[in-house]
Design a protein around this motif. Structure first.
Motif: not given
Length: 214
Positions: A169-184
């Protein structure tokens, strides 16, 4: 979005909106099989609405503590989460033991609160475009609506191939999508403002190894 997750939540579905925010949920009934555990869950009189994915292992202990202050209408861990936020505010995550992704609308504070468990067991994907934010526990749910940049993130691809299928995190394999980091915990205001709080970090301690010869 919720239709795309029907196979993961075959036991029920629900939606909630207040006009500027909306929550949807597909339910897999595990802890409370009654309608009392349905989601999105609202809390009478507090202006809170919650969609939750995961399991809170210490929900019995938290319920006993919170019952001194609030009346519960179900035996679900979902209601424990919403009552925990009502009692402790953004610090509610400090009291949760388990795996979880939380999306909560706080109408009184006029904000959305997103939270993820300490190790990031439960995912929470986010996409933003044209003044709008969407979030979901699966990538297909975000892609179902369209308008997402689905080109490959080159850095994420490098991570994926180098670290045995892991994209931090925060990346995903797709440019247009991110993910909330753990413990956040992330707080989002209607004007697009955001702030994050990392509520836990692993306690990593290294001890020197002493060797004596002779």
């Amino acid at each position: 979005m919720t239709d795309s997750m029907a196979d993961r939540g075959p036991d029920g579905e629900g939606t909630w909106t207040n006009g500027w925010a909306a929550l949807g949920h597909r339910r897999l009934s595990v802890i409370d099989l009654s309608e009392g555990g349905s989601q999105p869950m609202t809390d009478d009189g507090s202006g809170l609405a919650l969609a939750f994915n995961g399991c809170i292992y210490n929900h019995h202990e938290l319920r006993r503590e919170l019952q001194r202050y609030y009346v519960f209408g179900s035996t679900s861990d979902t209601e424990v989460v919403i009552k925990a936020y009502r009692h402790w505010g953004e610090n509610f995550v400090d009291h949760l033991v388990g795996m979880f992704a939380v999306a909560l609308v706080d109408e009184r504070r006029n904000c959305i609160v997103l939270a993820r468990d300490r190790l990031g067991i439960k995912p929470l994907y986010i996409t933003e475009s044209a003044g709008r934010m969407r979030f979901a526990s699966t990538l297909p749910a975000l892609l179902a609506v369209g308008g997402v940049d689905t080109t490959i993130d080159d850095v994420a691809l490098h991570h994926y191939l180098s670290w045995h299928s892991i994209v931090p995190a925060p990346r995903t394999i797709l440019r247009g999508v991110r993910k909330l980091p753990p413990a956040t915990v992330r707080v989002i205001t209607p004007d697009g403002g955001q702030r994050d709080r990392v509520y836990w970090k692993p306690d990593v301690r290294h001890e020197a190894l002493g060797i004596e010869w002779g």
